[in-house]
Design a protein around this motif. Structure first.
Motif, PDB file in Angstrom:
ATOM      1  N   UNK A 175       0.900  -1.324  -0.011  1.00 43.23           N
ATOM      2  CA  UNK A 175       0.220  -0.050  -0.100  1.00 43.23           C
ATOM      3  C   UNK A 175       0.852   1.241  -0.037  1.00 43.23           C
ATOM      4  N   UNK A 176       0.395   2.367  -0.118  1.00 40.89           N
ATOM      5  CA  UNK A 176       0.978   3.669   0.019  1.00 40.89           C
ATOM      6  C   UNK A 176       1.579   3.873   1.217  1.00 40.89           C
ATOM      7  N   UNK A 177       1.051   3.409   2.361  1.00 39.81           N
ATOM      8  CA  UNK A 177       1.698   3.319   3.459  1.00 39.81           C
ATOM      9  C   UNK A 177       2.674   2.472   3.871  1.00 39.81           C
ATOM     10  N   UNK A 178       2.985   1.692   2.702  1.00 44.33           N
ATOM     11  CA  UNK A 178       4.107   0.697   2.988  1.00 44.33           C
ATOM     12  C   UNK A 178       3.824  -0.530   3.579  1.00 44.33           C
ATOM     13  N   UNK A 179       2.631  -0.876   3.712  1.00 41.33           N
ATOM     14  CA  UNK A 179       2.188  -2.204   4.509  1.00 41.33           C
ATOM     15  C   UNK A 179       1.750  -3.246   3.256  1.00 41.33           C
ATOM     16  N   UNK A 180       2.174  -4.324   3.723  1.00 39.07           N
ATOM     17  CA  UNK A 180       2.459  -5.559   2.711  1.00 39.07           C
ATOM     18  C   UNK A 180       1.232  -6.212   2.839  1.00 39.07           C
ATOM     19  N   UNK A 181       0.242  -6.427   1.851  1.00 41.86           N
ATOM     20  CA  UNK A 181      -1.009  -7.355   1.973  1.00 41.86           C
ATOM     21  C   UNK A 181      -0.649  -8.431   0.998  1.00 41.86           C
ATOM     22  N   UNK A 200     -11.749 -13.826  -1.635  1.00 42.35           N
ATOM     23  CA  UNK A 200     -11.832 -14.507  -0.130  1.00 42.35           C
ATOM     24  C   UNK A 200     -11.014 -13.593   0.855  1.00 42.35           C
ATOM     25  N   UNK A 201     -10.227 -13.036   0.663  1.00 44.76           N
ATOM     26  CA  UNK A 201      -9.382 -12.030   1.659  1.00 44.76           C
ATOM     27  C   UNK A 201      -8.309 -11.258   0.974  1.00 44.76           C
ATOM     28  N   UNK A 202      -8.134 -10.118   1.791  1.00 40.54           N
ATOM     29  CA  UNK A 202      -7.208  -9.398   1.879  1.00 40.54           C
ATOM     30  C   UNK A 202      -6.384  -8.949   3.034  1.00 40.54           C
ATOM     31  N   UNK A 207       5.326 -10.755   8.385  1.00 34.82           N
ATOM     32  CA  UNK A 207       6.416 -11.375   8.262  1.00 34.82           C
ATOM     33  C   UNK A 207       6.888 -11.669   6.638  1.00 34.82           C
ATOM     34  N   UNK A 208       8.184 -12.204   6.812  1.00 31.85           N
ATOM     35  CA  UNK A 208       8.861 -12.235   5.707  1.00 31.85           C
ATOM     36  C   UNK A 208       8.212 -12.843   4.264  1.00 31.85           C
ATOM     37  N   UNK A 209       8.012 -12.618   3.080  1.00 29.66           N
ATOM     38  CA  UNK A 209       7.351 -13.285   2.128  1.00 29.66           C
ATOM     39  C   UNK A 209       8.264 -14.340   1.483  1.00 29.66           C
ATOM     40  N   UNK A 210       8.478 -15.267   2.358  1.00 28.52           N
ATOM     41  CA  UNK A 210       9.125 -16.453   1.927  1.00 28.52           C
ATOM     42  C   UNK A 210       8.055 -17.463   1.485  1.00 28.52           C
TER      43      UNK A 210
END
Length: 556
Positions: A175-181, A200-202, A207-210
């Protein structure tokens, strides 16, 4: 002396306690052309303001003006809106429907919860129904929206329970607020053979996107929505962590073809000669976008040269087709751009921005023409309302064929074609390729599979035939139908009610132009001689009756 009538209640100035009006002749209303003083019966001209009236009071009745006067009161028998209306209880049917519509507005419009505190929004709701009490922001956050979410979730779960198979699409974004989704969407075909999709969900993923973390997220989603038994396939971008996540989750994985086209095109745009040319065009378009003087001069030159008054386009890094659009627009406006840059108004202020050389214009035209198949393929994938896997294999094969080098190509075109071919050739291997071929064979537009060698084509047909036989056997076992007696249950054609003809979908002209003989709106045929085609059709479809019967039974 005629009676002095009281001024209407709409006239609220304090001077009207001293003035009134006469009735018109025949008692046909009030004559407002002259105000009548209640103290001296003087007639004062009234033109809509009270200046003359106040001056008369100050000159002749100063003592009356100084003493306090009783305020005009409304007729006690006259009802007001406050007297006739009462606030709606929050548990009333009317109030609940309005609250539900407000929640729907917030969710569908992605509005913040603070919209219920907005002055304009509250004014609008009050105008529509003054009796309704708008809920607070905390009520929307804690009760109203969660209640609607639970209801929608139950409806989606119920719809998904009837689907035998589902497919998922998964994408990570910031997001523009630098939050990962991470957003996960489910797709399936309902009982009416309509392609349905549900988000279904956002959910935030801090955590790390591994690959392992994303795999755990996918497993949790499958369990939450009861999709484990649906044997889902998943479509993601070409990121390595997504491939690992799909493998760890045990799901059939496909890479997004639109993302694949973007990666291959971006690789072509990074060819040194192409990157330098794009940089010079980008500098010019940015100059005209930021300078109001340059933009005005450009419009003047467009009118003089009778060119479309279009603005120049600046490309976006994440979308390769924006670079193609930038070059196309620049070539369209190149005469006006050159004339504007050579004008006295701009040469005095901007000397570092100059027009391109003739060789640069030629190179830009070659790049636009060479990248056109990729542009068409990108538009096909982005504009189609329900893109399916069946179109990927024909497009992939056709693009690789179109980007083969030829002797007439210039050096810059050869580099572009080599970069795109090299990138596309390493995509969709092994099990993915075989599944794509099966999907294309089941699509009436591509069922001839002319892009495959004969041995691979026959292998795909044999696999489909075997699968159709397996489905037929399962159907016969479940229905307990004795082989050979199926015809006894077929209704007479006259007894079958006539159904309206299916709506013809508009043909995708871009897809037909790009694929050529591979694409067909009617029965797909291979372009061979008449004799060879007849022999091939006889050998290929000699087992067509059982195959057709199997597929018909499977979808009935």
């Amino acid at each position: 002396m005629s009676k002095i009538l009281e001024a209407p209640l709409s006239l609220k100035a304090d001077v009207w306690t001293h003035f009134g009006f006469k009735a018109k002749e025949g008692n046909q209303g009030i004559d407002k052309t002259n105000a009548i003083c209640k103290h001296c019966q003087a007639s004062i001209r009234y033109t809509g303001n009270t200046t003359n009236l106040r001056s008369h009071l100050q000159r002749h009745h100063a003592d009356k003006l100084a003493s306090p006067q009783p305020k005009k009161t409304r007729d006690p028998t006259q009802n007001t809106l406050d007297n006739t209306t009462s606030k709606l209880p929050s548990n009333s049917v009317r109030a609940q429907k309005i609250t539900e519509s407000v929640v729907h507005y917030i969710c569908k419009g992605l509005c913040p919860y603070s919209v219920v505190e907005n002055t304009g929004f509250r004014f609008m709701i009050n105008t529509l129904d003054p009796r309704y009490v708008i809920p607070t922001r905390s009520y929307m956050t804690d009760k109203a929206v969660p209640r609607i979410y639970d209801k929608v979730k139950d409806d989606v779960k119920s719809a998904l329970s009837s689907a035998p198979r589902v497919a998922l699409t998964c994408d990570g974004w910031t997001s523009r607020a630098t939050e990962a989704f991470v957003t996960i969407t489910c797709h399936y075909v309902d009982e009416e053979w309509e392609l349905m999709s549900h988000v279904l969900q956002t959910r935030a993923m801090h955590e790390s996107h591994t690959g392992s973390n994303i795999a755990e997220l996918l497993k949790a989603v499958l369990e939450e929505w009861d999709l484990v038994s649906k044997d889902p396939a998943i479509v993601t971008d070409n990121a390595a962590n997504m491939s690992v996540a799909a493998e760890l989750a045990g799901m059939l994985h496909f890479r997004c073809f639109a993302h694949t086209l973007n990666l291959a095109s971006q690789r072509a745009l990074k060819v040194p000669a192409v990157a330098r040319l794009l940089g010079r065009v980008r500098r010019i378009s940015t100059f005209f976008k930021r300078s109001t003087t340059a933009s005005h001069v450009l419009r003047q030159k467009q009118k003089l040269l009778e060119l479309p008054e279009h603005k120049l386009i600046t490309d976006v890094v994440t979308r390769w087709n924006s670079a193609h659009d930038m070059l196309e627009r620049f070539l369209e406006q190149q005469p006006a751009v050159s004339a504007a840059l050579l004008s006295n108004e701009l040469r005095k202020t901007e000397k570092e921005v100059c027009t391109l050389y003739e060789s640069d214009i030629t190179s830009a035209e070659e790049i636009v023409d060479a990248m056109k198949p990729m542009k068409i393929a990108t538009l096909v994938m982005s504009k189609e309302s329900s893109p399916t896997l069946s179109v990927v294999a024909p497009l992939h094969a056709q693009l690789i064929q179109d980007f083969q080098e030829s002797r007439a190509d210039s050096e810059i075109v050869k580099e572009i074609k080599a970069a795109i071919c090299q990138d596309l050739s390493k995509r969709y291997m092994d099990q993915q390729k075989e599944t794509m071929y099966v999907c294309s064979a089941l699509d009436p537009r591509f069922k001839a599979l002319p892009f495959l060698p004969d041995d691979e084509r026959e292998e795909i047909y044999l696999r489909i035939t075997a699968e159709a036989r397996r489905i037929q056997e399962l159907f016969q076992e479940e229905a307990k139908v004795i082989p050979g007696e199926e015809d006894n249950h077929v209704e007479d054609k006259d007894d079958i009610p006539a159904s309206p003809p299916p709506k013809k979908k508009k043909d995708l002209c871009c897809l037909a132009d790009l694929l050529g003989s591979t694409y067909s709106a009617g029965p797909a045929v291979r372009h061979r001689t008449t004799q060879a085609q007849a022999e091939e059709e006889m050998s290929r479809y000699k087992e067509a009756p059982p195959l057709a019967f199997s597929l018909r039974q499977a979808i009935s």
